[in-house]
Design a protein around this motif. Structure first.
Motif, PDB file in Angstrom:
ATOM      1  N   PHE A   1       7.038  64.814   4.319  1.00 11.52           N
ATOM      2  CA  PHE A   1       6.871  64.189   2.996  1.00 11.52           C
ATOM      3  C   PHE A   1       6.537  63.058   3.413  1.00 11.52           C
ATOM      4  O   PHE A   1       4.574  62.758   3.129  1.00 11.52           O
ATOM      5  CB  PHE A   1       7.797  64.090   2.103  1.00 11.52           C
ATOM      6  N   VAL A   2       6.495  62.617   4.227  1.00 11.58           N
ATOM      7  CA  VAL A   2       6.314  60.900   5.019  1.00 11.58           C
ATOM      8  C   VAL A   2       4.936  61.519   6.199  1.00 11.58           C
ATOM      9  O   VAL A   2       3.733  60.446   5.952  1.00 11.58           O
ATOM     10  CB  VAL A   2       7.220  60.468   6.379  1.00 11.58           C
TER      11      VAL A   2
ATOM     12  N   GLU B   1      13.166  55.192   1.432  1.00 13.69           N
ATOM     13  CA  GLU B   1      12.650  55.883   2.864  1.00 13.69           C
ATOM     14  C   GLU B   1      11.643  55.364   3.151  1.00 13.69           C
ATOM     15  O   GLU B   1      10.932  54.501   4.286  1.00 13.69           O
ATOM     16  CB  GLU B   1      13.421  57.198   2.886  1.00 13.69           C
ATOM     17  N   ALA B   2      10.446  55.304   2.407  1.00 17.19           N
ATOM     18  CA  ALA B   2       8.998  55.227   2.240  1.00 17.19           C
ATOM     19  C   ALA B   2       8.877  53.638   2.956  1.00 17.19           C
ATOM     20  O   ALA B   2       8.547  52.672   2.976  1.00 17.19           O
ATOM     21  CB  ALA B   2       8.605  55.764   1.403  1.00 17.19           C
ATOM     22  N   LEU B   3       9.876  52.987   1.632  1.00 19.85           N
ATOM     23  CA  LEU B   3       9.901  51.614   1.979  1.00 19.85           C
ATOM     24  C   LEU B   3       9.699  50.839   3.226  1.00 19.85           C
ATOM     25  O   LEU B   3       9.298  50.341   3.453  1.00 19.85           O
ATOM     26  CB  LEU B   3      10.247  50.411   0.446  1.00 19.85           C
ATOM     27  N   THR B   4      11.326  52.009   3.439  1.00 16.95           N
ATOM     28  CA  THR B   4      11.463  51.316   4.843  1.00 16.95           C
ATOM     29  C   THR B   4      10.860  51.052   6.227  1.00 16.95           C
ATOM     30  O   THR B   4      10.864  50.514   7.128  1.00 16.95           O
ATOM     31  CB  THR B   4      12.802  51.692   5.261  1.00 16.95           C
TER      32      THR B   4
ATOM     33  N   LYS C   1       6.691  51.836  10.672  1.00 23.60           N
ATOM     34  CA  LYS C   1       7.173  52.577  11.921  1.00 23.60           C
ATOM     35  C   LYS C   1       6.207  54.289  11.635  1.00 23.60           C
ATOM     36  O   LYS C   1       6.074  54.769  11.778  1.00 23.60           O
ATOM     37  CB  LYS C   1       8.699  53.283  11.051  1.00 23.60           C
ATOM     38  N   ILE C   2       5.416  53.916  10.008  1.00 20.69           N
ATOM     39  CA  ILE C   2       4.823  55.141   9.535  1.00 20.69           C
ATOM     40  C   ILE C   2       3.295  53.588   8.842  1.00 20.69           C
ATOM     41  O   ILE C   2       3.559  53.029   8.747  1.00 20.69           O
ATOM     42  CB  ILE C   2       4.773  55.926   8.675  1.00 20.69           C
TER      43      ILE C   2
ATOM     44  N   PRO D   1       9.485  38.040  -0.150  1.00 22.95           N
ATOM     45  CA  PRO D   1       8.291  38.358  -1.134  1.00 22.95           C
ATOM     46  C   PRO D   1       6.889  38.942  -0.964  1.00 22.95           C
ATOM     47  O   PRO D   1       6.673  40.142  -1.821  1.00 22.95           O
ATOM     48  CB  PRO D   1       7.986  37.003  -1.725  1.00 22.95           C
ATOM     49  N   LYS D   2       6.672  39.282   0.034  1.00 19.38           N
ATOM     50  CA  LYS D   2       5.660  39.651  -0.222  1.00 19.38           C
ATOM     51  C   LYS D   2       5.491  41.710   0.297  1.00 19.38           C
ATOM     52  O   LYS D   2       4.917  42.874   0.369  1.00 19.38           O
ATOM     53  CB  LYS D   2       4.872  39.556   1.267  1.00 19.38           C
ATOM     54  N   ASP D   3       7.125  42.072   0.317  1.00 18.68           N
ATOM     55  CA  ASP D   3       7.634  43.613   0.599  1.00 18.68           C
ATOM     56  C   ASP D   3       7.230  43.814  -0.860  1.00 18.68           C
ATOM     57  O   ASP D   3       6.832  45.045  -0.998  1.00 18.68           O
ATOM     58  CB  ASP D   3       8.500  43.477   0.783  1.00 18.68           C
ATOM     59  N   LEU D   4       7.013  42.917  -1.856  1.00 21.52           N
ATOM     60  CA  LEU D   4       7.075  43.669  -3.575  1.00 21.52           C
ATOM     61  C   LEU D   4       5.658  44.165  -3.291  1.00 21.52           C
ATOM     62  O   LEU D   4       5.189  45.056  -4.196  1.00 21.52           O
ATOM     63  CB  LEU D   4       7.165  42.510  -4.267  1.00 21.52           C
TER      64      LEU D   4
END
Length: 228
Positions: free
Chosen positions: A132-133, A154-157, A163-164, A196-199
């Motif tokens: 998927f990723v 998982e995708a967010l992490t 890592k991707i 905050p930028k992670d949002l």
């Protein structure tokens, strides 16, 4: 006697784990070989428990149709519910319809809308998640349960930790996801556990047009390629 019994059980586990490596390798090789020739795709996640006629099912069909019309293939987990709707929309639009099936004791069974040569079977969740990723140009996350949340976080992490490559992560259903988004903003950000930028990694929408607009805008001027 108790000590011997425990030791024997542990050794058996070690032996089984060693042989399992070859099965795991086989799933990776088969997955890489088949997925690498399919081309750019968008993955759709969501509950296996909704059925045709449910608003989220019908919306997932529309979303996958629009994604296919925009030139992307559609990848789902291959099962019923939102997964079936995703493959159905791609099929109706004449697009590429991929199913990454997993052997589960309940809920999971192949849906009939997957392209015959693009149905892959997995025993290991972690191998399937790599597919998927690696081969998705975006994640469209419909309302779902633990499995949907697992793929989402998982995708967010992986993106947050570099890592991707960054790709669009789109939550569909403002009413459904509002509570989670409020918690992320008011608890995780306020506690300093994320920035905050992670949002900015998350987009929240309600329509199929918004989904495609976000994906198209993101890839305008960018090269489409696997994520690692």
């Amino acid at each position: 006697m108790r000590r011997e019994k425990h030791s024997k059980g542990w050794n058996e586990i070690k032996t089984n784990d060693s042989w399992a490596i070859f099965k795991i390798m086989g799933e990776f090789v088969n997955g890489f070989e088949k997925m690498s020739v399919i081309g750019p795709c968008v993955s759709i996640f969501g509950s296996a428990r909704v059925r045709e006629g449910h608003p989220y099912y019908d919306l997932a069909v529309k979303i996958s149709q629009r994604i296919s019309e925009a030139g992307y293939g559609v990848i789902t987990g291959g099962g019923p519910g939102i997964m079936e709707a995703g493959n159905k929309g791609a099929n109706l639009a004449g697009g590429t319809s991929v199913g990454l099936n997993i052997d589960l004791p309940f809920e999971q069974h192949d849906n009939p809308f997957i392209d015959e040569d693009k149905s892959l079977d997995f025993d290991y969740f972690f191998v399937r998640k790599v597919m998927f990723v690696k081969y998705s140009q975006g994640f469209v996350v419909m309302p779902g349960g633990f499995g949907t949340l697992d793929e989402f976080f998982e995708a967010l992490t992986l993106i947050q930790t570099h890592k991707i490559h960054t790709f669009p992560i789109i939550l569909v259903g403002t009413e459904f996801w509002k509570g989670l988004m409020d918690w992320i903003k008011n608890t995780l950000v306020e506690a300093g556990n994320i920035s905050p930028k992670d949002l900015d990694l998350i987009k929240l929408v309600d329509t199929e047009d918004e989904v495609v607009e976000i994906i198209d805008a993101f890839y305008k001027g960018r090269t489409l390629s696997p994520n690692f």
